[in-house]
Design an enzyme around this catalytic site. Structure first.
Site, PDB file in Angstrom:
ATOM      1  CE  LYS A 112      27.976  29.335  35.612  1.00  0.00           C
ATOM      2  NZ  LYS A 112      28.538  28.278  34.740  1.00  0.00           N
TER       3      LYS A 112
HETATM    4  C1  LIG Z   1      29.469  28.310  33.641  1.00  0.00           C
HETATM    5  C2  LIG Z   1      30.109  27.049  33.215  1.00  0.00           C
HETATM    6  C3  LIG Z   1      31.334  27.041  32.505  1.00  0.00           C
HETATM    7  C4  LIG Z   1      32.044  28.309  32.071  1.00  0.00           C
HETATM    8  O1  LIG Z   1      32.593  29.018  33.160  1.00  0.00           O
HETATM    9  P1  LIG Z   1      32.988  30.561  32.974  1.00  0.00           P
HETATM   10  O2  LIG Z   1      33.384  31.012  34.325  1.00  0.00           O
HETATM   11  O3  LIG Z   1      31.713  31.232  32.501  1.00  0.00           O
HETATM   12  O4  LIG Z   1      34.066  30.636  31.977  1.00  0.00           O
HETATM   13  C5  LIG Z   1      31.914  25.810  32.193  1.00  0.00           C
HETATM   14  N1  LIG Z   1      31.300  24.660  32.518  1.00  0.00           N
HETATM   15  C6  LIG Z   1      30.117  24.619  33.197  1.00  0.00           C
HETATM   16  C7  LIG Z   1      29.499  23.311  33.497  1.00  0.00           C
HETATM   17  C8  LIG Z   1      29.477  25.811  33.570  1.00  0.00           C
HETATM   18  O5  LIG Z   1      28.304  25.766  34.223  1.00  0.00           O
END
Ligand SMILES: *Cc1c(COP(=O)(O)O)cnc(C)c1O
Length: 495
Positions: A112
């Site tokens: 993120k």
């Molecule tokens: C948010 C997240 C995901 C999923 O990503 P999306 O863009 O929502 O599909 C996968 N792994 C981690 C560690 C995340 O924080």
């Protein structure tokens, strides 16, 4: 010529990139999408020698055409700096016969950070460009990762405030500590007595409260969103797929024009959609392999063409993928419907009303680029254990889902293309699940002891984000009932 943005549910209105970022969600409830995906205007040869920041500019300028060169470069410089623990920002690591693109070297050690470290700067620049005089107040409901990454991104950014709501008792200990120790005079963290759904609907209600909007405006505030539905989070994610391909080429792991497959551990469908956009920009990507955990609504969708959220919600060891409504899939549905906003809006209405919809045969044919797969809890643990045994590399639970799905795909198909895995979190963030996968004896251990043990068995440094919470002072202890969120927000803002 400006690239304009449209809502996935309304063919008429258009917005500039900066307007779309400011709004977050379109007024009709749809998501903003570019009218077309722009092509890269630099060659792979040129990209080969570029830094992450230079690549970011080459990619983002194609999407965010109403930002000046100076504005965009300024945002990039402020985002991708020493908050990351490596100068290359997103290292590429060869593990066995696949390549892991490590997207967890930012402030909160999950992917993120890749978008949320730049979104605050894009948002404040967009506000300035559109002559917004108010301070922007970011409201976020979180089940763990997004809240901390948004807090870290917006902390002490002038002209912004951020308020995060999390469910008391509904996040991991590390996640909670990361949030309640957050520094920055413009940050607020509130534990609500309720679950994540209560937090999420409470935030939505605040967004829709016209009276509150007026009150806030009079005091010089307006709300905005740091959710992954904001196009300002998606565009920065395209960058690292372009970057990864160029690095594979630079390191002579692939030859010019060689196609690769990409596997992405998926929840809200944002990360894999960014890979799809990278492909459309001209990166030689063949298959986009969508990896789910036991909440395999997307796997079923790619197999049958039916999206059905009417099923049991499973709590897994990859909580950031525990999701039954993947909001960003709407952008793909709109695309394969031939950018038909009405058709998309109708399917989304069905999803809302009966929890499911089915796409047409025509639309299904346009999903050839995608492949779905999933891993059970046992398979996820097995992937962590065997990868560690064979290579010494320790991966987190989310990445392990992708690793398992990628290996299955290679085994069951005659597709021998090289594979890139989006590695989305540091194993330190999910130390308990990761260590227990390696050896069951760790299940009983104390969380902080597990972290020291992980350091010793993986031969890696404990990330700053973990060191920080070990001794950090608790700065936020506000709690409220789920039906008191409005009063809490007003109290925090002093209105
Ligand atoms: C948010 C997240 C995901 C999923 O990503 P999306 O863009 O929502 O599909 C996968 N792994 C981690 C560690 C995340 O924080």
């Amino acid at each position: 010529m400006n690239l304009l943005y449209k809502s996935t549910r309304n063919a008429g209105r258009t917005a500039t990139a900066s307007e779309a970022i400011l709004k977050g969600l379109a007024e009709d409830g749809g998501l903003f999408v570019p009218e077309y995906i722009p092509k890269l205007d630099v060659t792979m040869d040129e990209l080969k020698g570029m830094t992450y920041q230079e690549t970011a500019y080459a990619v983002m300028k194609q999407f965010l055409t109403d930002f000046t060169e100076e504005e965009l470069k300024d945002c990039i410089a402020k985002a991708y700096d020493s908050k990351f623990d490596t100068e290359v920002i997103a290292p590429l690591v060869k593990v066995g016969d696949v390549y892991h693109l490590e997207l967890f070297h930012g402030a909160t050690i999950a992917f993120k950070d890749m978008a949320l470290s730049i979104l605050p700067h894009l948002l404040t620049t967009a506000a300035r460009k559109n002559h917004v005089k108010n301070d922007i107040v970011i409201l976020t409901a979180t089940s763990g990762d997004t809240g901390k990454a948004a807090l870290a991104g917006f902390a002490d950014v002038p002209g912004t405030k951020i308020i995060v709501f999390y469910p008391k008792g509904g996040v991991s200990r590390v996640q909670e500590l990361q949030m309640v120790t957050q520094k920055g005079d413009n940050t607020a963290v509130v534990a609500i007595h309720g679950n994540f759904d209560n937090a999420q609907s409470g935030v939505k209600a605040l967004f829709e409260d016209k009276e509150l909007e007026k009150e806030l405006d009079a005091q010089g505030y307006q709300f905005s969103s740091a959710n992954s539905i904001n196009i300002g989070r998606l565009v920065p994610q395209v960058v690292y797929y372009v970057y990864a391909y160029a690095k594979l080429l630079e390191n002579e792991e692939i030859t010019s024009e060689e196609q690769i497959n990409v596997t992405v551990p998926t929840g809200n469908f944002g990360n894999i959609l960014a890979a799809y956009y990278a492909k459309q920009m001209g990166v030689p990507i063949a298959k986009l392999i969508c990896a789910s955990n036991e909440n395999k609504v997307l796997f079923d969708f790619f197999r049958t063409g039916v999206y059905d959220r009417n099923r049991e919600f499973v709590l897994t060891s990859s909580p950031s993928m525990d999701i039954l409504i993947s909001s960003n899939l709407e952008r793909l549905i709109y695309t394969i419907a031939g950018q038909d906003a009405e058709k998309n809006a109708d399917l989304m209405r069905q999803l809302n009303e009966k929890g499911s919809y089915e796409i047409t045969e025509d639309m299904k044919k346009k999903l050839d680029d995608f492949e779905g797969g999933f891993a059970t809890e046992e398979e996820t643990a097995e992937a962590i254990r065997t990868t560690y045994a064979h290579t010494g590399y320790v991966m987190d639970t989310h990445t392990a889902v992708a690793s398992y799905v990628c290996a299955q795909y290679r085994k069951n198909s005659d597709d021998g293309k090289k594979c890139l895995i989006a590695s989305t979190a540091s194993p330190y963030k999910f130390a308990r699940s990761v260590m227990s996968a390696i050896d069951k004896k760790y299940a009983e251990w104390d969380e902080m002891d597990l972290i020291d043990e992980l350091k010793s068995i993986s031969n890696t440094e404990i990330p700053r984000a973990i060191e920080e919470i070990r001794n950090a002072e608790i700065r936020h202890n506000r709690e409220c009932d789920a039906d008191r969120m409005k009063d809490t927000v007003k109290e925090i803002l002093g209105v």
